[in-house]
Write a protein that holds these residues in place. Structure first.
Motif, mmCIF file in Angstrom:
data_model
loop_
_atom_site.group_PDB
_atom_site.id
_atom_site.type_symbol
_atom_site.label_atom_id
_atom_site.label_comp_id
_atom_site.label_asym_id
_atom_site.label_seq_id
_atom_site.Cartn_x
_atom_site.Cartn_y
_atom_site.Cartn_z
ATOM 1 N N ASN A 11 15.097 -33.182 -0.918
ATOM 2 C CA ASN A 11 13.820 -32.964 -0.659
ATOM 3 C C ASN A 11 13.619 -32.888 0.973
ATOM 4 N N ARG A 49 14.740 -29.582 2.313
ATOM 5 C CA ARG A 49 13.833 -28.125 1.988
ATOM 6 C C ARG A 49 12.744 -28.202 2.955
ATOM 7 N N ARG A 52 9.207 -29.032 1.167
ATOM 8 C CA ARG A 52 8.654 -30.137 0.925
ATOM 9 C C ARG A 52 8.441 -30.933 2.138
ATOM 10 N N GLU A 70 8.741 -34.225 2.494
ATOM 11 C CA GLU A 70 9.542 -35.512 2.783
ATOM 12 C C GLU A 70 10.360 -35.341 4.319
#
Length: 76
Positions: A41, A44, A47, A49
């Protein structure tokens, strides 16, 4: 919340070291004691995170490197 340039730099450095050592995203996540998709995550762009200092310390143990290797040489 979007990732800042320093967040992305750190994520990219973790990825670079992880890939050089042929460590999967899941192996790094789980081996460090986190949920299995943390690294995937974070890597990416879409995302939110990102890593905190505790993540990085755990990753350094798994990757057998200094936590300093995840940071730029100069302020960003």
């Amino acid at each position: 919340m979007s990732k800042t340039p320093i967040d992305q730099f750190i994520i990219d450095k973790v990825k670079e070291i992880r890939e050089k050592q042929d460590v999967s995203q899941e192996k790094l996540s789980v081996g460090a004691g986190y949920y299995k998709t943390l690294v995937a995550n974070a890597e990416r762009l879409e995302r939110p995170e990102k890593y905190n200092i505790y993540h990085l310390n755990s990753f350094a143990k798994i990757l057998k490197c200094s936590i300093k290797e995840f940071f730029p040489d100069e302020p960003m």
